[in-house]
Design a protein around this motif. Structure first.
Motif, PDB file in Angstrom:
ATOM      1  N   ARG A 305      43.707  46.787  38.949  1.00 20.02           N
ATOM      2  CA  ARG A 305      41.846  47.172  39.751  1.00 20.02           C
ATOM      3  C   ARG A 305      40.344  45.749  40.291  1.00 20.02           C
ATOM      4  NH1 ARG A 305      40.801  50.029  43.933  1.00 20.02           N
ATOM      5  NH2 ARG A 305      39.246  51.541  44.152  1.00 20.02           N
ATOM      6  N   PHE A 306      41.213  45.247  38.671  1.00 24.33           N
ATOM      7  CA  PHE A 306      39.892  44.169  38.475  1.00 24.33           C
ATOM      8  C   PHE A 306      40.537  42.978  39.593  1.00 24.33           C
ATOM      9  CE2 PHE A 306      38.437  46.721  35.264  1.00 24.33           C
ATOM     10  CZ  PHE A 306      36.884  46.694  34.668  1.00 24.33           C
ATOM     11  N   VAL A 307      41.963  42.740  39.827  1.00 22.53           N
ATOM     12  CA  VAL A 307      42.618  41.684  41.124  1.00 22.53           C
ATOM     13  C   VAL A 307      41.889  42.002  42.146  1.00 22.53           C
ATOM     14  CG1 VAL A 307      44.446  40.600  41.424  1.00 22.53           C
ATOM     15  CG2 VAL A 307      44.348  41.131  38.943  1.00 22.53           C
ATOM     16  N   THR A 308      42.014  43.179  42.478  1.00 26.12           N
ATOM     17  CA  THR A 308      41.785  43.708  44.009  1.00 26.12           C
ATOM     18  C   THR A 308      39.888  43.568  44.161  1.00 26.12           C
ATOM     19  OG1 THR A 308      44.005  45.583  43.633  1.00 26.12           O
ATOM     20  CG2 THR A 308      41.771  45.535  45.580  1.00 26.12           C
ATOM     21  N   PHE A 309      39.663  43.856  43.240  1.00 27.49           N
ATOM     22  CA  PHE A 309      38.192  43.903  43.475  1.00 27.49           C
ATOM     23  C   PHE A 309      37.823  42.539  43.574  1.00 27.49           C
ATOM     24  CE2 PHE A 309      34.051  42.929  40.609  1.00 27.49           C
ATOM     25  CZ  PHE A 309      33.067  43.877  40.545  1.00 27.49           C
ATOM     26  N   ALA A 310      38.648  41.768  42.542  1.00 27.88           N
ATOM     27  CA  ALA A 310      37.978  39.870  42.894  1.00 27.88           C
ATOM     28  C   ALA A 310      38.481  39.293  43.999  1.00 27.88           C
ATOM     29  CB  ALA A 310      38.516  39.150  42.019  1.00 27.88           C
ATOM     30  N   THR A 311      39.668  39.835  43.957  1.00 26.15           N
ATOM     31  CA  THR A 311      40.273  39.024  46.236  1.00 26.15           C
ATOM     32  C   THR A 311      39.240  40.298  47.156  1.00 26.15           C
ATOM     33  OG1 THR A 311      42.216  41.063  46.048  1.00 26.15           O
ATOM     34  CG2 THR A 311      41.839  38.672  44.406  1.00 26.15           C
ATOM     35  N   ASP A 312      39.247  41.166  47.118  1.00 27.21           N
ATOM     36  CA  ASP A 312      38.370  41.826  48.322  1.00 27.21           C
ATOM     37  C   ASP A 312      36.787  41.590  47.780  1.00 27.21           C
ATOM     38  OD1 ASP A 312      40.668  42.395  48.801  1.00 27.21           O
ATOM     39  OD2 ASP A 312      40.742  44.809  48.936  1.00 27.21           O
ATOM     40  N   PHE A 314      35.122  39.384  46.951  1.00 26.44           N
ATOM     41  CA  PHE A 314      34.512  37.533  46.635  1.00 26.44           C
ATOM     42  C   PHE A 314      35.694  36.461  46.756  1.00 26.44           C
ATOM     43  CE2 PHE A 314      32.316  40.715  42.903  1.00 26.44           C
ATOM     44  CZ  PHE A 314      31.271  40.074  42.863  1.00 26.44           C
ATOM     45  N   GLY A 315      36.722  37.051  47.703  1.00 29.29           N
ATOM     46  CA  GLY A 315      37.112  36.084  48.063  1.00 29.29           C
ATOM     47  C   GLY A 315      37.948  35.166  46.872  1.00 29.29           C
ATOM     48  N   ILE A 316      38.158  36.036  46.272  1.00 23.85           N
ATOM     49  CA  ILE A 316      38.800  35.160  45.038  1.00 23.85           C
ATOM     50  C   ILE A 316      40.300  35.039  45.401  1.00 23.85           C
ATOM     51  CG2 ILE A 316      39.766  34.826  42.468  1.00 23.85           C
ATOM     52  CD1 ILE A 316      36.894  35.724  42.159  1.00 23.85           C
ATOM     53  N   PRO A 317      41.357  34.137  45.759  1.00 31.88           N
ATOM     54  CA  PRO A 317      42.580  33.424  46.078  1.00 31.88           C
ATOM     55  C   PRO A 317      42.919  34.927  45.588  1.00 31.88           C
ATOM     56  CG  PRO A 317      41.494  32.047  46.284  1.00 31.88           C
ATOM     57  CD  PRO A 317      40.683  32.537  45.139  1.00 31.88           C
ATOM     58  N   ALA A 318      44.650  35.575  45.829  1.00 29.44           N
ATOM     59  CA  ALA A 318      45.004  36.363  44.781  1.00 29.44           C
ATOM     60  C   ALA A 318      46.779  35.796  44.066  1.00 29.44           C
ATOM     61  CB  ALA A 318      45.942  37.495  46.161  1.00 29.44           C
ATOM     62  N   PRO A 319      46.526  36.046  42.624  1.00 28.90           N
ATOM     63  CA  PRO A 319      47.967  35.816  41.453  1.00 28.90           C
ATOM     64  C   PRO A 319      48.727  35.468  42.845  1.00 28.90           C
ATOM     65  CG  PRO A 319      47.080  38.160  41.595  1.00 28.90           C
ATOM     66  CD  PRO A 319      46.950  37.981  42.770  1.00 28.90           C
ATOM     67  N   LYS A 320      49.307  34.361  42.522  1.00 23.44           N
ATOM     68  CA  LYS A 320      50.263  33.702  42.887  1.00 23.44           C
ATOM     69  C   LYS A 320      51.635  34.684  41.901  1.00 23.44           C
ATOM     70  CE  LYS A 320      48.573  29.709  45.476  1.00 23.44           C
ATOM     71  NZ  LYS A 320      48.779  28.231  45.168  1.00 23.44           N
ATOM     72  N   THR A 321      50.997  34.628  40.256  1.00 21.40           N
ATOM     73  CA  THR A 321      51.337  34.911  39.271  1.00 21.40           C
ATOM     74  C   THR A 321      51.401  35.653  38.592  1.00 21.40           C
ATOM     75  OG1 THR A 321      51.623  33.795  37.548  1.00 21.40           O
ATOM     76  CG2 THR A 321      53.213  32.780  39.338  1.00 21.40           C
ATOM     77  N   GLN A 322      52.329  36.854  37.978  1.00 27.07           N
ATOM     78  CA  GLN A 322      51.438  37.387  37.443  1.00 27.07           C
ATOM     79  C   GLN A 322      50.654  36.765  36.002  1.00 27.07           C
ATOM     80  OE1 GLN A 322      52.780  41.047  37.404  1.00 27.07           O
ATOM     81  NE2 GLN A 322      51.206  41.392  35.308  1.00 27.07           N
ATOM     82  N   SER A 323      51.507  36.474  36.283  1.00 27.81           N
ATOM     83  CA  SER A 323      50.221  35.311  34.588  1.00 27.81           C
ATOM     84  C   SER A 323      49.261  35.211  35.010  1.00 27.81           C
ATOM     85  CB  SER A 323      51.154  34.430  34.440  1.00 27.81           C
ATOM     86  OG  SER A 323      51.594  33.109  34.984  1.00 27.81           O
ATOM     87  N   ASP A 324      49.074  34.594  36.448  1.00 28.07           N
ATOM     88  CA  ASP A 324      47.645  34.587  37.310  1.00 28.07           C
ATOM     89  C   ASP A 324      46.766  35.994  37.276  1.00 28.07           C
ATOM     90  OD1 ASP A 324      48.572  31.946  37.300  1.00 28.07           O
ATOM     91  OD2 ASP A 324      48.700  32.185  39.346  1.00 28.07           O
ATOM     92  N   LYS A 325      47.155  37.086  36.923  1.00 24.33           N
ATOM     93  CA  LYS A 325      46.517  38.313  37.111  1.00 24.33           C
ATOM     94  C   LYS A 325      45.274  38.183  36.002  1.00 24.33           C
ATOM     95  CE  LYS A 325      49.499  40.864  39.477  1.00 24.33           C
ATOM     96  NZ  LYS A 325      50.353  42.609  39.262  1.00 24.33           N
ATOM     97  N   ALA A 331      37.790  36.248  36.789  1.00 24.63           N
ATOM     98  CA  ALA A 331      37.212  35.383  38.026  1.00 24.63           C
ATOM     99  C   ALA A 331      36.026  36.876  38.643  1.00 24.63           C
ATOM    100  CB  ALA A 331      38.066  35.094  38.653  1.00 24.63           C
ATOM    101  N   GLY A 332      36.038  37.515  39.021  1.00 29.54           N
ATOM    102  CA  GLY A 332      35.623  38.678  39.608  1.00 29.54           C
ATOM    103  C   GLY A 332      34.779  39.127  38.760  1.00 29.54           C
ATOM    104  N   ILE A 333      35.122  39.604  36.915  1.00 28.47           N
ATOM    105  CA  ILE A 333      33.810  39.582  36.813  1.00 28.47           C
ATOM    106  C   ILE A 333      32.516  39.251  36.379  1.00 28.47           C
ATOM    107  CG2 ILE A 333      33.353  40.361  34.624  1.00 28.47           C
ATOM    108  CD1 ILE A 333      36.741  41.542  34.072  1.00 28.47           C
ATOM    109  N   ASP A 334      33.236  37.330  36.503  1.00 30.24           N
ATOM    110  CA  ASP A 334      32.469  36.217  36.258  1.00 30.24           C
ATOM    111  C   ASP A 334      31.472  36.668  37.578  1.00 30.24           C
ATOM    112  OD1 ASP A 334      33.372  35.438  34.195  1.00 30.24           O
ATOM    113  OD2 ASP A 334      34.254  33.782  34.555  1.00 30.24           O
ATOM    114  N   ALA A 335      32.263  36.612  38.858  1.00 33.05           N
ATOM    115  CA  ALA A 335      31.639  36.059  39.586  1.00 33.05           C
ATOM    116  C   ALA A 335      30.782  37.341  39.985  1.00 33.05           C
ATOM    117  CB  ALA A 335      32.033  36.540  41.135  1.00 33.05           C
TER     118      ALA A 335
END
Length: 396
Positions: A305-312, A314-325, A331-335
């Motif tokens: 959910r926090f990953v989706t918040f960041a990408t949708d 703030f337009g932060i690029p989606a994670p490429k791997t599980q470890s990027d999440k 980054a979304g929280i920081d934004a």
């Protein structure tokens, strides 16, 4: 999509000079003897109160006045209103102000038709029944109380702050003139923006896995709108278009549109209620001071959910791997934390400049927030009293 009920009966009259419709609207909803409820002197000095009262009298209505509502509205003022309404047989409550005034008006409307102590409803000892009709003329975009079923009142005896949801006192109408918000101090304007963002995010961060794409899209649109236009208001405080967008977003953020399933997290709100109840902190500022700490404390419990918040949002690029999440979520929280900084809101309790802060205060806040260690808070992560204390510590 989950089953749900959706109820938003408030008639909205939006735009310039709409306060002049007050008399016509009260009359349409059956009012004849009206209590005009307001805050301090600003409504009088600006001429708004006179315009409203003239409109009511021109419609042939009898008008009573009760001012003095303070931020984090007090039970004593609610009781004063109840006594006046009963004595004068008033049949309509018209709030002229922001969320505090509207919440106080709702308490009066509820207490006026019962002999039970109104505070018992806020404590959950009694269930609300019928209420007098309420109308609202909004002067600050923030709480969304003009279209919501919510009222939050502070009992000065112990400075206990409690909220209540009750469809009976949803306003019959809301007059929204963005020009009325232009005289607000900048701090109040942006604390209001923070409150609007938080009403949307509290619902967005629901624990349910069955999220609705449509509801999420509405929430994301509201967040983007408020973020964009609040930054415009930093530079151009009298920009009517920005004021209008934020005012309408404030109403939509808290009329259940972004959370019709009746869920959400709300831990940040509950933690802030005790902070503002004890220290009279401006609600939106207190929310901004707490949110990022809460988010970092709980995000791993619903990482997706926090990953989706960041990408949708703030337009932060989606994670490429599980470890990027983890990195994307943070980054979304920081934004969002940076958004609060950009509109000059505090991002820590220290920045609220409280008169004192120590372990005894933290213990007292957590004791109140946990209802004497008898409840948990939140949906993403169930916070017990020890969690609450740790969030207060980290947020400082």
């Amino acid at each position: 999509m989950l089953n749900f009920y959706y109820y938003a009966p408030t008639k909205v009259v939006f735009g310039k000079n709409t306060e002049e419709k007050a008399g016509e609207l009260v009359k349409d909803f059956g009012g004849s003897k009206v209590l005009v409820h307001f805050g301090g002197n600003s409504a009088k000095k600006s001429g708004l109160l006179n315009r409203v009262i003239n409109s009511l009298k021109e419609a042939g209505l009898t008008v009573f006045e009760l001012g003095g509502v303070v931020p984090n509205p007090h039970l004593k003022k609610v009781q004063e209103g109840i006594d006046l309404v009963k004595k004068e047989k008033i049949d309509f409550i018209l709030a002229v102000g922001g969320g505090s005034v509207i919440d106080s008006a709702k308490g009066i409307a509820m207490g006026a038709l019962t002999e039970k102590p109104v505070w018992d409803f806020y404590l959950g000892k009694e269930k609300p029944g019928k209420c007098l009709p309420v109308g609202a003329i909004l002067t600050i975009s923030a709480a969304g109380s003009e279209m919501s079923c919510s009222s939050v009142i502070t009992n000065e005896d112990g400075f206990i702050k409690r909220g209540l949801n009750n469809d009976y006192y949803r306003p019959k109408f809301a007059i929204l003139n963005p020009e009325l918000t232009m005289s607000l101090p900048a701090y109040q304007t942006f604390a209001g923006c923070a409150d609007i963002l938080m009403h949307t995010m509290e619902r967005y961060f629901a624990r349910d896995k069955d999220h609705s794409m449509m509801v999420d899209s509405i929430a994301i649109g509201l967040l983007k709108t408020v973020i964009y236009y609040s930054k415009i208001l930093v530079k151009r405080p009298n920009d009517y278009a920005a004021r209008a967008e934020i005012m309408w977003a404030g109403s939509l953020s808290h009329n259940t549109l972004t959370g019709p399933f009746g869920n959400g997290d709300w831990a940040t709100h509950q933690l802030e209620h005790e902070l503002s109840g004890m220290f009279d902190v401006t609600h939106g500022a207190g929310l901004a001071a707490l949110w990022a700490t809460w988010a970092r404390y709980v995000y791993k419990e619903d990482l997706e959910r926090f990953v989706t918040f960041a990408t949708d949002v703030f337009g932060i690029p989606a994670p490429k791997t599980q470890s990027d999440k983890d990195d994307v979520a943070n980054a979304g929280i920081d934004a969002m934390e940076q958004v609060f900084r950009d509109i000059n809101m505090p991002v820590s309790i220290r920045q609220l400049n409280l008169p004192e802060w120590n372990e005894q205060i933290i213990e007292k806040l957590a004791e109140k927030a946990s209802f004497g260690n008898s409840r948990t808070l939140g949906a993403i992560k169930k916070l017990d009293k020890s969690d609450m204390k740790e969030i207060y510590r980290l947020a400082y």
